[in-house]
Write an enzyme that holds these catalytic residues in place. Structure first.
Site, PDB file in Angstrom:
ATOM      1  N   SER A  65       0.843  -1.204   0.000  1.00  0.00           N
ATOM      2  CA  SER A  65       0.000   0.000   0.000  1.00  0.00           C
ATOM      3  C   SER A  65       0.876   1.252   0.000  1.00  0.00           C
ATOM      4  O   SER A  65       1.534   1.491  -0.987  1.00  0.00           O
ATOM      5  CB  SER A  65      -1.057   0.038   1.099  1.00  0.00           C
ATOM      6  OG  SER A  65      -2.078  -0.912   0.814  1.00  0.00           O
ATOM      7  N   HIS A  70       3.725  14.463   5.397  1.00  0.00           N
ATOM      8  CA  HIS A  70       3.513  15.860   4.992  1.00  0.00           C
ATOM      9  C   HIS A  70       4.000  16.716   6.150  1.00  0.00           C
ATOM     10  O   HIS A  70       3.584  16.494   7.289  1.00  0.00           O
ATOM     11  CB  HIS A  70       2.031  16.126   4.742  1.00  0.00           C
ATOM     12  CG  HIS A  70       1.405  15.178   3.772  1.00  0.00           C
ATOM     13  ND1 HIS A  70       1.664  15.222   2.422  1.00  0.00           N
ATOM     14  CD2 HIS A  70       0.558  14.134   3.940  1.00  0.00           C
ATOM     15  CE1 HIS A  70       0.988  14.271   1.804  1.00  0.00           C
ATOM     16  NE2 HIS A  70       0.305  13.589   2.707  1.00  0.00           N
ATOM     17  N   CYS A  85      -1.417  -3.613   3.592  1.00  0.00           N
ATOM     18  CA  CYS A  85      -2.375  -4.703   3.457  1.00  0.00           C
ATOM     19  C   CYS A  85      -1.686  -6.029   3.756  1.00  0.00           C
ATOM     20  O   CYS A  85      -0.475  -6.179   3.538  1.00  0.00           O
ATOM     21  CB  CYS A  85      -2.960  -4.718   2.050  1.00  0.00           C
ATOM     22  SG  CYS A  85      -4.102  -3.335   1.791  1.00  0.00           S
TER      23      CYS A  85
END
Lengths: 133, 133
Positions: A65, A70, A85
């Site tokens: 995944s 940020h 996952c």
């Protein structure tokens, strides 16, 4: 081959992080790749952006995944996500590594269990930082 | 310029989506870019991967954070995230667009409010799909 939709998604807001760490997309990129590898994930590719006058984003595409950050260096703030996952890769290991290197004064985290029906929300144990009450 | 750390992060699991839509990384990429633009976000770059024998991942790097999808076509499953910082871009608009084009039979969603302290968890209104109880 049969793949499981089960996934664990750890979302962490970190505060009180050093400006220079958060304002260095190149350094963050290397740390996210290291974090992904430590968790046992397979890095497929990486995208990053150094913003002006400050700030950075790094998105790591994993077989399992993704891992993202940020940053708002001027606020000492970074938002980190690791979503993996399957059962074999534990996203918490990647998060723990990043908390170790970023050394935030405070973290706030939630863990989503996905791919099973209604999303379940858990409060993950954070290894090194001061966990929010 | 002063940036706000406030952000909204919508995480949606979709089920019952057409295999061919979920197994087409190129088409998904164009849909995610469109979704981001509809939400008012600014697309900086895109990363995508077509997996074998099936499955796709697309990660869109936004000025405002990111938009992602991970698909399991054989399960009719896709996990979508849209995280946008600031007040001006509403991630729900991107999610609504993607639900419109993917037409899932069922969706399960959570919305995280980030960048303010403890992460708050909300249950977003989903526009077109059957919302989970």
């Amino acid at each position: 081959m049969e793949y499981s939709t089960f996934g664990r998604h750890v979302a962490v807001d970190t505060w009180g992080v050093d400006f220079d760490k958060l304002n260095n997309a190149e350094w963050l990129e290397s740390q996210l790749v290291e974090a992904a590898e430590i968790s046992g994930a397979c890095v497929m590719s990486v995208q990053s952006k150094q913003f002006e006058p400050q700030g950075a984003t790094v998105l790591v595409l994993l077989s399992e995944s993704h891992l993202s950050i940020h940053t708002y260096p001027e606020k000492g703030f970074a938002a980190i996500d690791c979503y993996t996952c399957g059962e074999t890769v534990d996203p918490q290991l990647a998060i723990d590594y990043l908390v170790d290197v970023l050394q935030p004064e405070k973290t706030y985290a939630k863990k989503l269990i996905r791919g099973l029906g209604e999303l379940q929300v858990e409060h993950p144990e954070m290894k090194t930082a001061v966990a929010a009450k």
